[in-house]
Design a protein around this motif. Structure first.
Motif, PDB file in Angstrom:
ATOM      1  N   ARG A 398      15.552  21.194  33.604  1.00  0.00           N
ATOM      2  CA  ARG A 398      15.182  19.910  33.013  1.00  0.00           C
ATOM      3  C   ARG A 398      13.724  19.596  33.331  1.00  0.00           C
ATOM      4  O   ARG A 398      13.176  20.040  34.336  1.00  0.00           O
ATOM      5  N   ALA A 419      13.525  13.507  26.014  1.00  0.00           N
ATOM      6  CA  ALA A 419      14.223  14.613  26.675  1.00  0.00           C
ATOM      7  C   ALA A 419      14.511  14.283  28.131  1.00  0.00           C
ATOM      8  O   ALA A 419      15.611  14.545  28.644  1.00  0.00           O
ATOM      9  N   LEU A 422      17.220  11.474  28.317  1.00  0.00           N
ATOM     10  CA  LEU A 422      18.550  11.902  27.902  1.00  0.00           C
ATOM     11  C   LEU A 422      19.078  13.093  28.697  1.00  0.00           C
ATOM     12  O   LEU A 422      20.206  13.540  28.484  1.00  0.00           O
ATOM     13  N   SER A 424      17.995  16.217  28.601  1.00  0.00           N
ATOM     14  CA  SER A 424      18.001  17.468  27.845  1.00  0.00           C
ATOM     15  C   SER A 424      17.321  18.568  28.651  1.00  0.00           C
ATOM     16  O   SER A 424      16.374  18.313  29.403  1.00  0.00           O
ATOM     17  N   THR A 425      17.782  19.785  28.481  1.00  0.00           N
ATOM     18  CA  THR A 425      17.123  20.906  29.128  1.00  0.00           C
ATOM     19  C   THR A 425      15.921  21.343  28.308  1.00  0.00           C
ATOM     20  O   THR A 425      15.792  21.015  27.120  1.00  0.00           O
ATOM     21  N   GLN A 428      17.030  23.171  25.248  1.00  0.00           N
ATOM     22  CA  GLN A 428      17.486  22.332  24.141  1.00  0.00           C
ATOM     23  C   GLN A 428      16.326  21.734  23.366  1.00  0.00           C
ATOM     24  O   GLN A 428      16.286  21.797  22.133  1.00  0.00           O
ATOM     25  N   VAL A 429      15.372  21.167  24.084  1.00  0.00           N
ATOM     26  CA  VAL A 429      14.291  20.474  23.390  1.00  0.00           C
ATOM     27  C   VAL A 429      13.288  21.452  22.795  1.00  0.00           C
ATOM     28  O   VAL A 429      12.584  21.131  21.838  1.00  0.00           O
ATOM     29  N   ASP A 432      16.388  24.096  20.225  1.00  0.00           N
ATOM     30  CA  ASP A 432      17.410  23.513  19.363  1.00  0.00           C
ATOM     31  C   ASP A 432      16.847  22.483  18.390  1.00  0.00           C
ATOM     32  O   ASP A 432      17.609  21.837  17.672  1.00  0.00           O
TER      33      ASP A 432
END
Length: 451
Positions: A398, A419, A422, A424-425, A428-429, A432
């Motif tokens: 993170r 990110a 929330l 998010s890793t 992910q950001v 994804d």
């Protein structure tokens, strides 16, 4: 002695509290200056309106890098100033009128506690079941020898001057100095910045701070590790005596801008008589729900927190409003990571840990830096000095922090703020999400992918 259900002290973010849910209460608001507080009248909003004008000037003057020949005639200061405050100044009277018509008692005066939950305003005493302290902050004026013998400005006054000075000495090297240094140098003023530390914007990530200092020194005179020892009148201007590592300097200027920080206005409240606990900096001490040491008294904004950020005060106002309405369901701020931006040139934005703070804490971290010049839009801008920097925890992947210096930094950093908020890793950001090509946001994408 008048009694109210609710009294709000300060009409900056405090003004946001009063929604229709409170219409049934007997309410008073007390404001010693102008509705809208620092942000609207002397801070964020007018200063950014000046910054946008300064940006336009510097963009025209630097257009030759794009093959465009342009020049800027001398800036019409009064026209710029009057355009800005023509928007702002009428809002105070309309806000007062609106509140009074809605049944709220408005006191345009200073409030002081004379006992817990007992206030004195305009010689009248009043009590309240609930009091919200949102009195904001003001510029610090240092005890510099001779300062009281010269005319000087702070951020409260400098935006309303009648004429542009030919030269200006800026005492300080933080947010306000950076922004006004940009504005006045763009408008043709010869600016000298006097900074006590080894770099400008010392609170920023070291890499950002160093880059900004380098760029600022290209358009203004910058004296670092500088201690102002005294100030004296010099003709219609000032003479500033400065001790630097290479010896003594005398800086002569037509105008002096003092911007060395801000202090909460709680000293004007007689807070001790009100039973309010203050920290060593003068901020009202609250718990995570913004309750003070006195039951029924709440606090928010610059009077409470150390961030001095309007978006933080607004978020606190929303939390306090909920807690006043729902005392059995208290909320706290869900995200204590406070992003900020410095609207100078180049623009700067930051959230979370700096690299030097991560080192100081002995944390494991990964870091990635990506230049604007590595992106297609960076090519279009012919940008050679801007970059985005991200730090992440290698264990949970993170983000720990993010820092951007360059055009539209305050906008580019927003997905990184989200990110972090929330959880998010980086994967992910970075992987994804689709980033528009060839938008400037690719500098963020590339920095994340490199992690």
């Amino acid at each position: 002695m008048r009694h109210y259900d609710l009294v709000i002290l300060g009409m900056g973010s405090g003004n946001m509290l009063l929604t229709e849910e409170f219409a049934h209460l007997r309410t008073a608001i007390v404001e010693a200056d102008r509705f809208g507080g620092t942000c609207l009248n002397r801070g964020c909003i007018p200063s950014k309106m000046f910054v946008v004008t300064a940006d336009a000037v510097e963009e025209a003057e630097s257009a030759l890098r794009l093959g465009v020949r342009a020049h800027v005639d001398p800036v019409e200061w009064k026209a710029v100033r009057d355009r800005i405050f023509r928007h702002i100044d009428p809002l105070h009277d309309s806000a007062v009128d609106y509140r009074r018509k809605s049944g709220v008692d408005v006191y345009l005066s200073e409030a002081r506690f004379i006992a817990p939950k007992v206030l004195e305003v305009d010689g009248e005493q009043m009590t309240a079941d609930t009091i919200v302290v949102a009195v904001g902050s003001r510029p610090i004026v240092p005890n510099t020898p001779g300062l009281d013998s010269v005319k000087y400005h702070t951020s409260d006054t400098v935006m309303r001057i009648d004429e542009l000075p030919a030269s200006m000495a800026v005492l300080g090297g933080g947010f306000i100095a950076a922004e006004f240094g940009h504005v006045f140098s763009a408008f043709g003023v010869k600016v000298t910045i006097l900074q006590r530390g080894p770099r400008l914007l010392m609170a920023e990530d070291e890499q950002v701070s160093a880059r900004f200092t380098e760029l600022a020194a290209q358009r203004s005179r910058v004296l670092l590790n500088a201690t102002v020892t005294s100030v004296a009148p010099h003709g219609d201007g000032v003479s500033v005596n400065v001790a630097c590592p290479d010896g003594q300097h005398v800086v002569e200027a037509d105008s002096l801008l003092v911007c060395v920080g801000r202090t909460p206005n709680t000293d004007r409240l007689n807070a001790a008589a009100g039973g309010l606990e203050l920290d060593k900096h003068g901020h009202v001490v609250t718990d995570s729900a913004y309750r003070t040491s006195v039951p029924g008294v709440w606090g928010l904004g610059d009077a409470v927190n150390h961030f001095q950020l309007k978006h933080m005060a607004n978020a606190e106002s929303r939390v306090v409003r909920h807690n006043l309405l729902h005392p059995q369901d208290l909320r706290t701020l869900t995200n204590r990571v406070a992003p900020h931006a410095v609207f100078t040139n180049p623009q700067i934005a930051s959230v979370g840990l700096t690299e030097q703070e991560a080192r100081r804490r002995g944390m494991d971290y990964l870091v990635s830096v990506r230049d604007y010049a590595a992106t297609a839009y960076g090519w279009a801008l012919e940008d050679t000095g801007s970059f985005a920097k991200v730090l992440a925890n290698p264990a949970d992947r993170r983000l720990l922090g993010a820092h951007v210096i360059g055009p539209q930094a305050a906008t580019l950093i927003q997905p990184l703020i989200q990110a972090m908020a929330l959880g998010s890793t980086v994967d992910q950001v970075a992987g994804d999400v689709l980033y528009i090509h060839p938008a400037l946001t690719e500098v963020v994408e590339q920095a994340l992918l490199a992690l």
